[in-house]
Design a protein around this motif. Structure first.
Motif, PDB file in Angstrom:
ATOM      1  N   PHE A 117       0.784  -1.243  -0.012  1.00 66.53           N
ATOM      2  CA  PHE A 117      -0.176  -0.067   0.073  1.00 66.53           C
ATOM      3  C   PHE A 117       0.976   1.371   0.127  1.00 66.53           C
ATOM      4  N   ASP A 118       2.050   1.267   0.809  1.00 65.01           N
ATOM      5  CA  ASP A 118       2.748   2.506   0.978  1.00 65.01           C
ATOM      6  C   ASP A 118       3.489   2.624  -0.504  1.00 65.01           C
ATOM      7  N   GLN A 119       3.848   1.592  -0.905  1.00 61.19           N
ATOM      8  CA  GLN A 119       4.688   1.827  -2.559  1.00 61.19           C
ATOM      9  C   GLN A 119       3.567   2.401  -3.492  1.00 61.19           C
ATOM     10  N   ALA A 120       2.447   2.276  -3.365  1.00 66.91           N
ATOM     11  CA  ALA A 120       1.512   2.614  -4.117  1.00 66.91           C
ATOM     12  C   ALA A 120       1.059   4.064  -4.080  1.00 66.91           C
ATOM     13  N   LEU A 121       1.290   4.766  -2.981  1.00 69.72           N
ATOM     14  CA  LEU A 121       0.990   6.188  -2.610  1.00 69.72           C
ATOM     15  C   LEU A 121       1.415   7.099  -3.882  1.00 69.72           C
ATOM     16  N   ALA A 122       2.466   6.768  -4.482  1.00 73.11           N
ATOM     17  CA  ALA A 122       3.030   7.836  -5.110  1.00 73.11           C
ATOM     18  C   ALA A 122       2.177   7.862  -6.481  1.00 73.11           C
ATOM     19  N   PRO A 125      -2.302  11.270  -6.864  1.00 73.54           N
ATOM     20  CA  PRO A 125      -1.984  12.769  -6.357  1.00 73.54           C
ATOM     21  C   PRO A 125      -3.002  13.058  -5.072  1.00 73.54           C
ATOM     22  N   ASP A 126      -2.397  13.746  -4.350  1.00 72.15           N
ATOM     23  CA  ASP A 126      -3.328  14.257  -2.936  1.00 72.15           C
ATOM     24  C   ASP A 126      -4.724  14.822  -3.710  1.00 72.15           C
ATOM     25  N   GLY A 127      -5.618  14.383  -2.982  1.00 73.88           N
ATOM     26  CA  GLY A 127      -6.967  14.846  -3.255  1.00 73.88           C
ATOM     27  C   GLY A 127      -7.630  14.305  -4.488  1.00 73.88           C
ATOM     28  N   SER A 128      -7.275  13.232  -4.895  1.00 72.11           N
ATOM     29  CA  SER A 128      -7.768  12.607  -6.147  1.00 72.11           C
ATOM     30  C   SER A 128      -8.716  11.564  -5.876  1.00 72.11           C
ATOM     31  N   VAL A 129      -8.691  10.931  -4.829  1.00 75.49           N
ATOM     32  CA  VAL A 129      -9.332   9.572  -4.550  1.00 75.49           C
ATOM     33  C   VAL A 129     -10.641   9.827  -3.971  1.00 75.49           C
ATOM     34  N   ASP A 130     -11.806   9.575  -4.484  1.00 74.46           N
ATOM     35  CA  ASP A 130     -13.108  10.114  -4.006  1.00 74.46           C
ATOM     36  C   ASP A 130     -13.731   8.738  -3.406  1.00 74.46           C
ATOM     37  N   LEU A 131     -13.264   7.751  -3.649  1.00 76.87           N
ATOM     38  CA  LEU A 131     -13.806   6.510  -2.683  1.00 76.87           C
ATOM     39  C   LEU A 131     -12.813   5.586  -2.515  1.00 76.87           C
ATOM     40  N   LEU A 132     -12.379   5.439  -1.268  1.00 79.22           N
ATOM     41  CA  LEU A 132     -11.268   4.719  -0.393  1.00 79.22           C
ATOM     42  C   LEU A 132     -11.768   3.453   0.342  1.00 79.22           C
ATOM     43  N   HIS A 133     -11.162   2.222  -0.292  1.00 81.76           N
ATOM     44  CA  HIS A 133     -11.710   1.274   0.627  1.00 81.76           C
ATOM     45  C   HIS A 133     -10.411   0.691   1.066  1.00 81.76           C
ATOM     46  N   ILE A 134     -10.404   0.456   2.460  1.00 85.41           N
ATOM     47  CA  ILE A 134      -9.559  -0.036   3.310  1.00 85.41           C
ATOM     48  C   ILE A 134     -10.027  -1.393   3.825  1.00 85.41           C
ATOM     49  N   ASP A 135      -9.105  -2.379   3.400  1.00 90.94           N
ATOM     50  CA  ASP A 135      -9.470  -3.806   3.779  1.00 90.94           C
ATOM     51  C   ASP A 135      -8.330  -4.619   3.742  1.00 90.94           C
ATOM     52  N   GLY A 136      -7.200  -4.231   4.277  1.00 92.14           N
ATOM     53  CA  GLY A 136      -6.044  -5.039   4.357  1.00 92.14           C
ATOM     54  C   GLY A 136      -5.834  -5.612   5.585  1.00 92.14           C
ATOM     55  N   ASP A 146      -2.804   2.641   7.473  1.00 92.81           N
ATOM     56  CA  ASP A 146      -3.442   2.511   6.152  1.00 92.81           C
ATOM     57  C   ASP A 146      -4.276   3.866   5.901  1.00 92.81           C
ATOM     58  N   TYR A 147      -5.068   4.481   6.966  1.00 90.60           N
ATOM     59  CA  TYR A 147      -6.061   5.418   6.898  1.00 90.60           C
ATOM     60  C   TYR A 147      -5.311   6.783   7.000  1.00 90.60           C
ATOM     61  N   THR A 148      -4.204   6.856   7.939  1.00 90.68           N
ATOM     62  CA  THR A 148      -3.559   8.063   8.047  1.00 90.68           C
ATOM     63  C   THR A 148      -2.720   8.401   6.632  1.00 90.68           C
ATOM     64  N   THR A 149      -2.150   7.431   6.185  1.00 92.11           N
ATOM     65  CA  THR A 149      -1.124   7.614   4.957  1.00 92.11           C
ATOM     66  C   THR A 149      -1.873   7.750   3.738  1.00 92.11           C
ATOM     67  N   TRP A 150      -3.063   7.209   3.618  1.00 87.79           N
ATOM     68  CA  TRP A 150      -3.761   7.408   2.330  1.00 87.79           C
ATOM     69  C   TRP A 150      -4.889   8.787   2.561  1.00 87.79           C
TER      70      TRP A 150
END
Length: 225
Positions: A117-122, A125-136, A146-150
């Motif tokens: 997940f951390d590697q995919a952050l780059a 862009p900041d502010g680009s994700v309208d729907l984030l699903h966290i299920d790791g 996961d929540y704080t980094t994304w």
């Protein structure tokens, strides 16, 4: 309330690459119809999913985009190697199965990002994700990370989904984070291991009426699970 309950046929249910034990009877399967209706209603530009396995949730998002003729792009981020909760399964066959279904059923909609997940952050862009699903990985520290980094990647009025918010076995800790975050506008579903729907950067006007009818909404999807 303008929310619509759509009839839906999930293409993934008929994909020979995927086990029905995950797509129709797995821990996430009870939320598929809500996820589909959510995407049709919210019309997000970018969906990012952290943790995919066989794609039960991911294919629900993609199906909504396809059926609604939306311009949304859906990204599934996973190593397909597993973790201490799912077990380590050496994910090439699973990754290849999910990729096969994605390319056949959802070309130009779904994209697999095989990385941590951390590697995919780059790539977002900041502010680009309208729907984030966290299920790791579901320990408290892991889901908080996961929540704080994304969080910076989340758009204004963006939506975050958390799975397993009612699971209190072993070192599962999503429920602890959810208890802290649910001071924000939210919906929550108690079935299928629990799903939290959070508006941490503000609730868009279209969702105000939805939240006012949350009991009706939740009851509908529990009854239809």
């Amino acid at each position: 309330m303008d929310w619509e309950y759509h009839p839906v046929r999930f293409a993934a249910d008929h994909a020979p690459e995927l086990p029905l034990a995950y797509t129709t009877n797995g821990a996430w399967s009870g939320h598929r119809r809500f996820a589909y209706d959510l995407v049709r209603f919210a019309k997000p530009r970018i969906i990012a999913e952290l943790g995919t396995l066989y794609g039960t949730s991911f294919f629900s998002f993609c199906q909504a985009v396809k059926d609604g003729n939306l311009s949304t792009r859906c990204f599934a981020v996973d190593t397909w190697q597993g973790d201490p909760h799912t077990g380590y399964y050496g994910g090439d066959p699973i990754y290849e199965a999910v990729q096969s279904v994605t390319l056949r059923e959802f070309p130009g909609i779904g994209y697999l990002v095989r990385s941590h997940f951390d590697q995919a952050l780059a790539g977002f862009p900041d502010g680009s994700v309208d729907l984030l699903h966290i299920d790791g990985y579901h320990t408290y520290d892991a889901v908080l990370h996961d929540y704080t980094t994304w969080y910076p990647k989340l758009a204004e009025n963006g939506i975050v989904l958390f799975h397993d918010i009612v699971v209190r076995l072993g070192d599962f800790g999503v429920y602890r984070l959810w208890e802290k975050l649910s001071e924000h506008p939210h919906l929550q579903f108690p079935h299928s291991n629990g799903l939290g729907v959070l508006f941490p950067k503000g609730c868009p006007p279209a969702f105000q009426a939805v939240l006012e009818h949350r009991d009706e909404l939740v009851a509908h999807y529990i009854d239809g699970a």
